[in-house]
Design a protein around this motif. Structure first.
Motif, PDB file in Angstrom:
ATOM      1  N   TRP A   1     -10.178  -4.704   9.778  1.00  0.00           N
ATOM      2  CA  TRP A   1      -9.415  -5.916   9.451  1.00  0.00           C
ATOM      3  C   TRP A   1      -9.897  -6.501   8.133  1.00  0.00           C
ATOM      4  N   ALA A   2     -11.220  -6.586   7.971  1.00  0.00           N
ATOM      5  CA  ALA A   2     -11.779  -7.157   6.744  1.00  0.00           C
ATOM      6  C   ALA A   2     -11.411  -6.307   5.524  1.00  0.00           C
ATOM      7  N   GLU A   3     -11.470  -4.994   5.679  1.00  0.00           N
ATOM      8  CA  GLU A   3     -11.107  -4.101   4.566  1.00  0.00           C
ATOM      9  C   GLU A   3      -9.644  -4.283   4.165  1.00  0.00           C
ATOM     10  N   THR A   4      -8.768  -4.387   5.177  1.00  0.00           N
ATOM     11  CA  THR A   4      -7.338  -4.515   4.886  1.00  0.00           C
ATOM     12  C   THR A   4      -7.007  -5.885   4.319  1.00  0.00           C
ATOM     13  N   ILE A   5      -7.664  -6.921   4.822  1.00  0.00           N
ATOM     14  CA  ILE A   5      -7.471  -8.276   4.282  1.00  0.00           C
ATOM     15  C   ILE A   5      -7.914  -8.322   2.816  1.00  0.00           C
ATOM     16  N   ASN A   6      -9.005  -7.626   2.506  1.00  0.00           N
ATOM     17  CA  ASN A   6      -9.460  -7.541   1.115  1.00  0.00           C
ATOM     18  C   ASN A   6      -8.388  -6.882   0.245  1.00  0.00           C
ATOM     19  N   ASN A   7      -7.823  -5.780   0.745  1.00  0.00           N
ATOM     20  CA  ASN A   7      -6.776  -5.092  -0.013  1.00  0.00           C
ATOM     21  C   ASN A   7      -5.540  -5.966  -0.200  1.00  0.00           C
ATOM     22  N   LEU A   8      -5.202  -6.722   0.835  1.00  0.00           N
ATOM     23  CA  LEU A   8      -4.070  -7.647   0.747  1.00  0.00           C
ATOM     24  C   LEU A   8      -4.338  -8.708  -0.323  1.00  0.00           C
TER      25      LEU A   8
ATOM     26  N   PHE B   1       0.069  -3.426   3.948  1.00  0.00           N
ATOM     27  CA  PHE B   1      -1.151  -4.071   4.438  1.00  0.00           C
ATOM     28  C   PHE B   1      -0.846  -4.981   5.630  1.00  0.00           C
ATOM     29  N   GLN B   2       0.247  -5.711   5.559  1.00  0.00           N
ATOM     30  CA  GLN B   2       0.622  -6.591   6.666  1.00  0.00           C
ATOM     31  C   GLN B   2       0.941  -5.789   7.925  1.00  0.00           C
TER      32      GLN B   2
ATOM     33  N   GLU C   1      -1.235  -5.557  11.907  1.00  0.00           N
ATOM     34  CA  GLU C   1      -0.704  -5.726  13.259  1.00  0.00           C
ATOM     35  C   GLU C   1      -1.527  -4.916  14.264  1.00  0.00           C
ATOM     36  N   VAL C   2      -2.138  -3.829  13.798  1.00  0.00           N
ATOM     37  CA  VAL C   2      -3.033  -3.028  14.648  1.00  0.00           C
ATOM     38  C   VAL C   2      -4.485  -3.429  14.398  1.00  0.00           C
TER      39      VAL C   2
ATOM     40  N   GLU D   1       8.155  -4.173  -7.491  1.00  0.00           N
ATOM     41  CA  GLU D   1       8.593  -3.586  -6.222  1.00  0.00           C
ATOM     42  C   GLU D   1       7.452  -2.812  -5.553  1.00  0.00           C
ATOM     43  N   ASN D   2       6.660  -2.120  -6.354  1.00  0.00           N
ATOM     44  CA  ASN D   2       5.519  -1.378  -5.806  1.00  0.00           C
ATOM     45  C   ASN D   2       4.519  -2.301  -5.120  1.00  0.00           C
ATOM     46  N   ILE D   3       4.262  -3.430  -5.755  1.00  0.00           N
ATOM     47  CA  ILE D   3       3.297  -4.365  -5.161  1.00  0.00           C
ATOM     48  C   ILE D   3       3.854  -4.972  -3.880  1.00  0.00           C
ATOM     49  N   GLU D   4       5.150  -5.245  -3.837  1.00  0.00           N
ATOM     50  CA  GLU D   4       5.757  -5.758  -2.599  1.00  0.00           C
ATOM     51  C   GLU D   4       5.637  -4.731  -1.471  1.00  0.00           C
ATOM     52  N   THR D   5       5.837  -3.458  -1.817  1.00  0.00           N
ATOM     53  CA  THR D   5       5.669  -2.393  -0.816  1.00  0.00           C
ATOM     54  C   THR D   5       4.233  -2.350  -0.325  1.00  0.00           C
TER      55      THR D   5
END
Length: 593
Positions: A380-387, A364-365, A369-370, A355-359
């Motif tokens: 964007w690249a940093e967040t995509i990496n985290n995703l 990240f998604q 959006e911003v 559940e934590n990973i789904e959160t």
């Protein structure tokens, strides 16, 4: 002379066209301008930016009307605005007397300052217009004639370049540093102590972000700049400025490479807490939210204390920050905080792991959006990496598909994080990609491991022992495991030997479980190669390393009234441990296999 009112573009055009050229004088920004024959009449059209400048001129520093116009016309702040501003400057500033040109330059500087902070429209375009404005005014504010105006504009230009989205990031930061250093040539500590403090703070931020040069040295330069600023800006004299510098000092300690990692994180937490003693939610809500967000990030990475409790503290801090950083009011800050919240949930220990990973994935998604690639490519690249990391660890769904999603996300991040532009980020994503390929289910196993090895080797070209000792250690361990997985035990042995050499020399808090895994992997390689004596030696070194870390690095001294006999025994044990460590190190250098 014709006098035009704000917004009367139609009347201005008609009235102006009827005048003989010799009578074509116009009052713009409160200054009378004449139009020589060589200037086309089209250049004096009262366009959007000129209207803004006239409002600024008439505002007497009450800029409410300017903000209102910008709110209503944020869509007009596009790429053509920089050209319009330059055209305006060329047509008017260059033909005026110095004082008149200076008055126009002052209005342009004010507009640039407003756009530097304006939250609506395209952030990238706003910064480009601001930079253009500052560069125009520097053509008017010669250093010899207007040293203070010149220095102030250099400082503002540095801020704009540090935050710039377009252009090469590394180059932008170098321009920012040069601008701050130029400003400090006029704003000296002795003559202008308060301005000097502000620029030292800005210079520290630029060094914290610097891409070129040694990252470790850059962070030390940042810390020095912040500490210099704090030697003048005291809590009693300048509380808000002091709090801002404490927050920035915390950021530098958070990223610091030199010194003990655990101590650096504690120093960061202390700095943030100091800042929060001034930046309260009631008095300074935006500063409070920024510092609370940073404090949450420090607790997420904290080594000391209970790990589960630290992460819960981080989650609580991010959630508090989001009460101020709403998506509507502060979209970029909201996205940053949501991204941090995702990282905390990805690492969360309490609660259901799945559940934590789904959160985390949802967070990240949401941030993406911003943080679009077009508007904020680096974020964007940093967040995509985290995703990608979250998909790699995902429990729900099909494991093979999750890893494919992880690989796709990490490869996307590398489209922005190139080695040339962002070497450290590139190395981090390469390491993450290597881990994903090591765990890949689809495709040929041997081919996946070869790709993983290539990723780790690429990462190590940036993550050197000298520049990033802890990242170097972690990547060596991953590479050693990949070699073992590929039955390349000789390569695994050589790689893990480097890892252990680094482990036993590196400053910083290494988790005991991580150290144990490295030694265990080395023993496995030794046994596979038939190096039984080496296997025994590494078992001994593992024990000695654990004791050295326990008694030396963690510096555990007994509290209370302890008998001298016990203290003397403890000293004796520490001495014996140090001797054993030296013996093993000497044996390792000159010994056998």
């Amino acid at each position: 002379m014709a006098n035009f009112t704000v917004g009367d573009e139609e009347g201005a055009t008609e009235q102006f066209s009827k005048l003989p050229r010799r009578d074509r004088l116009v009052d713009i920004d409160g200054i009378s301008l004449s139009i020589p024959d060589e200037v086309p009449l089209t250049t004096v059209e009262l366009d959007f930016l000129q209207r803004l400048l006239q409002v600024i001129s008439n505002s007497n520093d009450n800029l409410e009307m300017v903000y209102q116009i910008l709110h209503e016309n944020s869509d007009k702040l596009d790429t053509s605005s920089t050209d319009s501003l330059r055209e305006y400057a060329e047509n008017f500033i260059r033909i005026e007397e110095l004082e008149q040109a200076r008055a126009i330059a002052k209005n342009i500087t004010t507009l640039s300052y407003i756009l530097l902070q304006f939250p609506l429209g395209s952030r990238a375009n706003n910064l480009e217009i601001a930079i253009t404005g500052y560069e125009i005014t520097l053509e008017v504010y010669a250093r010899k004639a207007f040293p203070q105006d010149w220095a102030k504009t250099q400082n503002d230009l540095g801020i704009a370049y540090r935050n710039r989205i377009k252009g090469d990031k590394a180059n932008n930061i170098e321009v920012a540093i040069s601008a701050f250093l130029a400003a400090l040539e006029v704003y000296t500590r002795e003559a202008f102590p308060q301005q000097w403090v502000g620029i030292q703070n800005n210079l520290g931020n630029a060094y914290s972000d610097r891409i070129r040069g040694s990252k470790a040295k850059n962070l030390e330069a940042a810390i020095s700049a912040f500490r210099a600023a704090l030697s003048v800006s005291t809590r009693e004299a300048f509380p808000q400025q002091w709090a801002s510098i404490q927050n920035n000092l915390g950021n530098a300690y958070l990223d610091r490479i030199r010194g003990d990692k655990a101590e650096n994180l504690e120093a960061a937490i202390s700095a943030y807490q100091a800042a929060l003693s001034i930046s309260t939610r009631e008095a300074f809500p935006q500063d409070w939210a920024e510092t609370i967000n940073n404090l949450g990030f420090a607790y997420k990475n904290r080594i000391r204390g209970n790990k589960a409790e630290n992460i819960e503290t981080a989650i609580s801090a991010f959630q508090d920050a989001l009460e101020v950083y709403t998506r509507e009011a502060f979209p970029q800050d909201w996205a940053e905080t949501i991204n941090n919240l995702g990282l905390a949930y990805k690492d969360r220990i309490l609660g259901e792991k799945a559940e934590n990973i789904e959160t985390a994935i949802s967070a990240f998604q949401d941030a993406l959006e911003v943080y679009t690639r077009e508007a904020f490519p680096q974020d964007w690249a940093e967040t995509i990496n985290n995703l990608g990391l979250a998909y790699k660890d995902r429990i729900l769904g099909e494991k093979a598909e999750n890893i494919e999603d992880a690989i796709s996300a990490l490869r996307s991040a590398l489209e922005v994080y190139t080695r040339e532009a962002f070497p450290q980020d590139w190395a981090a994503v390469q390491k993450n990609l290597g881990t994903a390929y090591s765990n890949r289910i689809r495709g040929e196993r041997a081919e996946n491991v070869e790709i993983a090895i290539g990723c780790f080797l690429g990462s190590l070209e940036v993550y050197t022992h000298e520049a990033f000792p802890q990242n170097y250690l972690e990547t060596l361990f991953d590479l050693g495991l990949a070699y073992q997985s590929n039955q390349q035990f000789r390569d695994a042995y050589n790689t893990l030997a480097k890892a252990i050499e680094t482990l036993e020399s590196v400053q910083g808090a290494i988790l005991p479980s991580f150290s144990k895994n490295i030694y265990q992997s080395m023993v496995k390689s030794c046994l596979k190669l038939g190096y039984t004596d080496k296997a025994v030696e590494y078992v001994e070194r593992s024990k000695a390393h654990s004791l050295v870390k326990l008694f030396t690095n963690y510096n555990l001294y007994p509290k209370g009234n302890i008998p001298d006999s016990v203290l003397n025994e403890l000293k004796h044990l520490r001495l014996e441990i140090s001797r054993e460590q030296l013996r093993l190190e000497a044996k390792n250098k000159h010994g056998k296999r």
